[in-house]
Design a protein around this motif. Structure first.
Motif, PDB file in Angstrom:
ATOM      1  N   GLY A 189       4.076  16.683  12.122  1.00 26.51           N
ATOM      2  CA  GLY A 189       3.195  17.810  11.831  1.00 26.51           C
ATOM      3  C   GLY A 189       3.773  19.089  12.388  1.00 26.51           C
ATOM      4  O   GLY A 189       4.869  19.499  12.014  1.00 26.51           O
ATOM      5  N   ASP A 190       3.045  19.693  13.330  1.00 26.07           N
ATOM      6  CA  ASP A 190       3.493  20.964  13.910  1.00 26.07           C
ATOM      7  C   ASP A 190       4.246  20.786  15.230  1.00 26.07           C
ATOM      8  O   ASP A 190       4.630  21.763  15.865  1.00 26.07           O
ATOM      9  N   VAL A 191       4.483  19.537  15.647  1.00 24.32           N
ATOM     10  CA  VAL A 191       5.174  19.260  16.911  1.00 24.32           C
ATOM     11  C   VAL A 191       6.575  18.731  16.614  1.00 24.32           C
ATOM     12  O   VAL A 191       6.760  17.906  15.730  1.00 24.32           O
ATOM     13  N   ALA A 192       7.544  19.235  17.363  1.00 17.38           N
ATOM     14  CA  ALA A 192       8.927  18.792  17.180  1.00 17.38           C
ATOM     15  C   ALA A 192       9.594  18.589  18.537  1.00 17.38           C
ATOM     16  O   ALA A 192       9.276  19.279  19.510  1.00 17.38           O
ATOM     17  N   VAL A 193      10.519  17.658  18.560  1.00 25.99           N
ATOM     18  CA  VAL A 193      11.370  17.417  19.724  1.00 25.99           C
ATOM     19  C   VAL A 193      12.806  17.606  19.257  1.00 25.99           C
ATOM     20  O   VAL A 193      13.195  17.102  18.194  1.00 25.99           O
ATOM     21  N   ALA A 194      13.572  18.347  20.038  1.00 26.08           N
ATOM     22  CA  ALA A 194      14.976  18.589  19.708  1.00 26.08           C
ATOM     23  C   ALA A 194      15.824  18.292  20.926  1.00 26.08           C
ATOM     24  O   ALA A 194      15.375  18.434  22.074  1.00 26.08           O
ATOM     25  N   THR A 195      17.055  17.870  20.671  1.00 28.18           N
ATOM     26  CA  THR A 195      18.023  17.675  21.746  1.00 28.18           C
ATOM     27  C   THR A 195      19.303  18.404  21.382  1.00 28.18           C
ATOM     28  O   THR A 195      19.536  18.751  20.225  1.00 28.18           O
ATOM     29  N   MET A 203       8.390  21.414  21.150  1.00 26.26           N
ATOM     30  CA  MET A 203       7.885  22.642  20.543  1.00 26.26           C
ATOM     31  C   MET A 203       6.686  22.345  19.653  1.00 26.26           C
ATOM     32  O   MET A 203       6.590  21.268  19.075  1.00 26.26           O
ATOM     33  N   ARG A 204       5.815  23.325  19.565  1.00 32.26           N
ATOM     34  CA  ARG A 204       4.697  23.277  18.624  1.00 32.26           C
ATOM     35  C   ARG A 204       4.759  24.569  17.820  1.00 32.26           C
ATOM     36  O   ARG A 204       4.953  25.647  18.395  1.00 32.26           O
ATOM     37  N   PHE A 205       4.583  24.467  16.506  1.00 29.09           N
ATOM     38  CA  PHE A 205       4.733  25.612  15.616  1.00 29.09           C
ATOM     39  C   PHE A 205       3.415  26.000  14.970  1.00 29.09           C
ATOM     40  O   PHE A 205       2.534  25.155  14.783  1.00 29.09           O
ATOM     41  N   ASP A 206       3.315  27.276  14.597  1.00 26.49           N
ATOM     42  CA  ASP A 206       2.145  27.720  13.843  1.00 26.49           C
ATOM     43  C   ASP A 206       2.400  27.532  12.352  1.00 26.49           C
ATOM     44  O   ASP A 206       3.469  27.057  11.942  1.00 26.49           O
ATOM     45  N   SER A 207       1.437  27.911  11.535  1.00 27.14           N
ATOM     46  CA  SER A 207       1.544  27.680  10.089  1.00 27.14           C
ATOM     47  C   SER A 207       2.618  28.539   9.431  1.00 27.14           C
ATOM     48  O   SER A 207       3.016  28.271   8.295  1.00 27.14           O
ATOM     49  N   GLU A 208       3.132  29.561  10.127  1.00 29.94           N
ATOM     50  CA  GLU A 208       4.195  30.412   9.595  1.00 29.94           C
ATOM     51  C   GLU A 208       5.579  30.036  10.126  1.00 29.94           C
ATOM     52  O   GLU A 208       6.550  30.750   9.893  1.00 29.94           O
ATOM     53  N   GLY A 209       5.660  28.914  10.842  1.00 30.57           N
ATOM     54  CA  GLY A 209       6.944  28.436  11.345  1.00 30.57           C
ATOM     55  C   GLY A 209       7.420  29.112  12.608  1.00 30.57           C
ATOM     56  O   GLY A 209       8.589  28.979  12.984  1.00 30.57           O
ATOM     57  N   ARG A 210       6.516  29.815  13.288  1.00 31.55           N
ATOM     58  CA  ARG A 210       6.873  30.423  14.575  1.00 31.55           C
ATOM     59  C   ARG A 210       6.420  29.503  15.700  1.00 31.55           C
ATOM     60  O   ARG A 210       5.391  28.837  15.594  1.00 31.55           O
ATOM     61  N   CYS A 211       7.204  29.482  16.756  1.00 27.82           N
ATOM     62  CA  CYS A 211       6.911  28.593  17.875  1.00 27.82           C
ATOM     63  C   CYS A 211       5.737  29.138  18.682  1.00 27.82           C
ATOM     64  O   CYS A 211       5.743  30.295  19.091  1.00 27.82           O
ATOM     65  N   ARG A 212       4.739  28.276  18.926  1.00 24.90           N
ATOM     66  CA  ARG A 212       3.601  28.711  19.735  1.00 24.90           C
ATOM     67  C   ARG A 212       3.535  28.009  21.083  1.00 24.90           C
ATOM     68  O   ARG A 212       2.793  28.428  21.966  1.00 24.90           O
TER      69      ARG A 212
END
Length: 133
Positions: free
Chosen positions: A83-89, A112-121
């Motif tokens: 969904g709106d949560v991502a993990v990156a390495t 990271m968690r993102f908003d509906s416009e793809g910006r990190c919140r």
């Protein structure tokens, strides 16, 4: 968010770090973002505060400190997106002087968690320095 969306955001994150361009840094984050340089930090709250911290215009002890051009490089990729949560390495490497030998390398993990416009919140970083060979 898709893995490709997150990877594009991560590329923009590295580019913003390489340039310290205010507009590029601002474009990464939602107005109400919460940013942590370390998981145990109180968050830096709000896009303006995060941008000031990145640009080291703030007197905050949370500022990462501006790296000298040519002394660092980085690459990160998403490993999980839900969904709106991502993990990156990825990793970041540092030199003592531009063009010099790599002296320190860190392995990084971002949540990271993102908003509906793809910006990190929400952004939290974990990192560990690799042992020298």
């Amino acid at each position: 968010m898709t893995k490709e969306d997150v990877d594009r955001w991560l590329d923009a994150y590295v580019e913003a770090w390489m340039t310290y361009d205010r507009d590029q840094v601002e474009a990464l984050f939602a107005e109400d973002t919460a940013y942590r340089y370390h998981p145990y930090d109180d968050p830096i709250e709000g896009r303006d505060a995060v941008v000031e911290s990145w640009l080291e215009a703030s007197e905050s002890s949370d500022s990462s400190g501006r790296d000298e051009p040519g002394t660092y490089e980085a690459s990160y990729r998403a490993v999980a997106v839900d969904g709106d949560v991502a993990v990156a390495t990825g990793s970041s490497s540092y030199r003592d002087e531009p063009g010099g030998e790599i002296k320190r390398t860190y392995d990084n993990c971002f949540v990271m968690r993102f908003d509906s416009e793809g910006r990190c919140r929400e952004f939290t970083e974990w990192f560990m320095q690799r042992k020298s060979p």
